[in-house]
Structures are given as structure tokens and as C-alpha cells.
Motif scaffolding. Structure first.
Motif, short mmCIF file in Angstrom:
data_model
loop_
_atom_site.label_atom_id
_atom_site.label_comp_id
_atom_site.label_asym_id
_atom_site.label_seq_id
_atom_site.Cartn_x
_atom_site.Cartn_y
_atom_site.Cartn_z
N ASP A 35 0.84 -1.20 0.00
CA ASP A 35 0.00 0.00 0.00
C ASP A 35 0.87 1.25 0.00
O ASP A 35 0.51 2.27 -0.58
N VAL A 36 2.00 1.17 0.71
CA VAL A 36 2.95 2.28 0.78
C VAL A 36 4.35 1.71 0.62
O VAL A 36 4.69 0.70 1.24
N TYR B 275 2.41 5.43 -3.16
CA TYR B 275 1.16 5.03 -2.52
C TYR B 275 0.25 4.35 -3.53
O TYR B 275 0.13 4.80 -4.68
N LEU C 85 -5.48 4.90 -0.89
CA LEU C 85 -5.78 6.26 -0.44
C LEU C 85 -7.27 6.56 -0.58
O LEU C 85 -7.89 7.11 0.34
N ASN D 283 -9.65 4.44 1.84
CA ASN D 283 -9.55 4.85 3.24
C ASN D 283 -9.78 6.35 3.44
O ASN D 283 -9.64 6.85 4.55
N ILE E 55 -8.06 8.89 2.66
CA ILE E 55 -6.88 9.57 3.19
C ILE E 55 -6.55 10.75 2.28
O ILE E 55 -6.30 10.59 1.09
N SER F 221 0.45 11.24 6.61
CA SER F 221 1.42 10.15 6.72
C SER F 221 1.09 9.23 7.89
O SER F 221 1.30 8.02 7.81
N LYS G 41 -1.93 8.52 9.08
CA LYS G 41 -3.05 7.66 8.66
C LYS G 41 -2.54 6.53 7.76
O LYS G 41 -2.96 5.37 7.90
N CYS G 42 -1.65 6.85 6.84
CA CYS G 42 -1.08 5.81 5.96
C CYS G 42 -0.34 4.77 6.78
O CYS G 42 -0.47 3.56 6.53
N ALA H 275 -2.16 1.10 6.38
CA ALA H 275 -1.57 0.28 5.32
C ALA H 275 -1.45 -1.16 5.77
O ALA H 275 -0.89 -1.45 6.83
N TYR I 2 3.21 -2.12 4.50
CA TYR I 2 4.01 -0.89 4.50
C TYR I 2 5.46 -1.32 4.29
O TYR I 2 6.06 -1.95 5.16
#
Length: 332
Positions: free
Chosen positions: A117-118, A179, A184, A187, A189, A203, A205-206, A210, A213
Motif C-alpha cells: 500500500d505504501v 502510494y 488512499l 480509506n 486519506i 502520513s 493515517k497511511c 496500510a 508498509y
């Protein structure tokens, strides 16, 4: 459905001196399945004209978007970029920075392999405003022994992620990361509209949401170190202290609302307090830089005045009151 692999989002305001360099660095990418979205925040210089000169070189992959009115920060332009992106993934570049030719490929390959996700590139290059070609330096956050030498998925344990974040093993700026756009959007974000520090809550929230990650050892971004002309306008002023206090209160309110909706924080109030304290520390470090030229009683009055607002988040008030009563506010 995504129509390219990576969308590169570049918020832009009065960037005529730097935007060409930034875009050419993307144009030099070895990875070709990308698009670039420059989002102009109502620039008053020739920024848009500089971007338009490069349109023919991108073969339709460069787009110019704009805000309806100047938002005063990078958050709103980035949100517009996310909304209009056609890529499976999104990455951000500040308009005065650059990326390496291998950056997009390194990001994409890592994301695909680990279903991330990230993707977070832990190291980046920095260079001075007057780039001489030989003054690149490697910069990273945290301890050197904590850096990865191969792609590593961060623990799924939110407490451990928060510990790494608070110990500054991660930096919360949005660049040097890739990302998943669906992540994003699903969620919800996005960046809040504020002049500074809009990236902290994004950041965080990510980091919490995620599923995968990923940390990678490759260097992707080249950061220009220069004094912000926007920041210079409020240095040494009472207005600057008030502005940063308002930003602190806003970010605490966002974090409070976000954490109150997650079961982890409901069961772990100690973690919630640690996050809010970290948020306070980050902002107080910036506020202290504005004390020069102000008498202690002037700073104290600003803090007291801001605390009288009945609409402010109580946890934000508690942080500011604790800081004030500890007399850290009087430190020069």
C-alpha cells in the motif's frame, strides 16, 4: 481502472525557477509507464508557462491542473492530483526537488512484488540551493543501524509502527514514498487544507492503515535545501506563533478524530497519548524557532489568548497548557 502504472503529482506555486529542473528529472526516468500532473495553486509568476514549454517532450503524459483559488499550501493541490490521477500508484515531488532516473522503476517493482500500500525509500539525497553537481549528500532519519539493506515489510503491529514513527525512524513528509491510489481512496486519506504541516496527519493515517508498509534501501528523491520564502514572511513574528498554534490545534483535532474510530486506540489510550505528545513536540519545535525578537511575556500572552477559544480541541489545549506551564515556551 488505472491507465498507467504511476502518477507523479507535483504541487506548484510560483516555481518558475525550479519546475523545469523538476520535470526534466522525471523525463529522464528509465521507467516509462507514468504520467505527470502539475497542480498549479494560482501562481502569480511564469510557472505554468515553464511547464507548457515541456508539454511536447512528454508525449501527452504531462498534464496541467489548477486550483480554483490559492489554497496557501501543498495539501489541496496534492488532493486534486490524487483525485485526477490515472495511475495505479501515486508519488509526490515538491516542485523544487528532483527524482533519480531509477526512482519510478524501483518504486513500482517493489510495490508490485510485495503488494504494498505504501513504499517508503528511507534515504534521499540533499543538495544546496545552488547546485554545483558535486554536493549531493545522503540524508536519512533515525539511526543508521536501523536502515534496511533489502526491501522489508514493516510489522503489522500498529504499536510497533507508532514506536518507529515517534522515534523518528520514519519521516512523515509525503515525498520519497509511493502510494497505492486505491488504498488512499478507499480509506479516504487526504491532506488537510493548511499552510504548513499538512503532511503529518496524512502520513500517520497511511502508517496506521496500510496493510503492507514496505521499506526499501534505494534512494529515489533529491531534496533541495533552501529557506522557504513563504516561511521567511512569518519568522520572528507574533503572527507566526499564532499560525503554528492554530496548525497544532487543527492537527491534534484530526488525529483525535481518526484515532477515536480505530479499535486499536480505543484499547490503547497510552498509544494515543504518545501520538498526541509527538504531534505537539513537532509543532513546538517549529514554534520555538519564531520566538526570536519576542519578549517572553509576548509569547506567553499569545499562548494564553489562543487557549481561550472554546471551539478548540481539548487535547490540543492540554498539550499547549502543559508546554506553557512547564515554561518551555520561555526557552530561547
Amino acid at each position: 481502472m488505472a491507465t498507467c502504472a504511476v502518477s507523479v503529482v507535483i504541487p506548484m506555486y510560483n516555481a518558475e525557477k525550479f519546475i523545469r529542473q523538476c520535470l526534466i528529472s522525471v523525463l529522464a526516468s528509465k521507467f516509462q509507464d507514468y504520467e505527470v500532473l502539475t497542480v498549479d495553486d494560482c501562481s502569480t509568476d511564469n510557472s505554468v508557462a515553464e511547464v507548457e514549454k515541456l508539454l511536447p517532450h512528454f508525449d501527452g503524459r504531462l498534464k496541467i491542473l489548477s486550483t480554483d483559488k490559492n489554497s496557501g499550501g501543498a495539501g489541496v493541490p496534492r488532493n486534486i492530483g490524487i483525485k485526477n490521477a490515472a495511475g495505479k500508484y501515486v508519488t509526490f515531488i515538491d516542485n523544487d526537488d528532483m527524482i533519480l532516473p531509477t526512482a519510478l522503476g524501483d518504486f513500482f517493482d517493489a510495490a508490485e512484488k510485495f503488494n504494498a500500500d505504501v513504499v517508503y525509500a528511507e534515504k534521499h539525497f540533499i543538495f544546496s540551493d545552488k547546485f554545483a553537481g558535486n554536493d549531493l549528500k545522503v540524508r536519512f532519519f533515525g539511526a543508521i543501524e536501523d536502515l534496511v539493506d533489502a526491501p522489508v515489510l514493516e510489522s503489522a503491529d500498529i504499536r510497533e509502527r507508532i514506536h518507529h514513527s515517534i522515534s523518528e525512524q520514519f519521516f512523515y513528509l509525503p515525498w520519497s514514498k509511493l502510494y497505492s491510489r486505491n488504498f488512499l481512496l478507499e480509506n479516504k486519506i487526504e491532506f488537510p487544507q493548511m499552510r504548513f504541516s499538512e503532511d503529518l496527519t496524512f502520513s500517520f493515517k497511511c502508517l496506521c492503515l496500510a496493510k503492507n508498509y514496505l521499506r526499501i534501501p534505494q534512494i529515489t528523491n533529491i531534496r533541495r535545501e533552501r529557506k522557504s520564502s513563504t516561511g521567511k514572511m512569518i519568522i520572528d513574528s507574533q503572527d507566526g506563533v499564532r499560525l503554528w498554534l492554530k496548525i497544532l490545534f487543527a492537527n491534534v483535532a484530526i488525529l483525535d478524530e481518526f484515532m477515536s474510530n480505530l479499535e486499536f486506540f480505543k484499547a490503547s489510550p497510552d498509544c494515543q497519548r504518545e501520538v498526541l505528545k509527538f504531534c505537539g513536540d513537532v509543532h513546538f519545535d517549529m514554534i520555538k524557532n519564531l520566538f526570536q525578537g519576542l519578549e517572553p511575556y509576548e509569547v506567553q500572552k499569545i499562548f494564553y489568548d489562543e487557549l481561550q477559544n472554546p471551539e478548540l480541541n481539548q487535547n490540543g489545549k492540554n498539550l499547549v497548557a502543559a508546554y506553557l506551564y512547564a515554561e518551555r515556551v520561555l526557552t530561547r
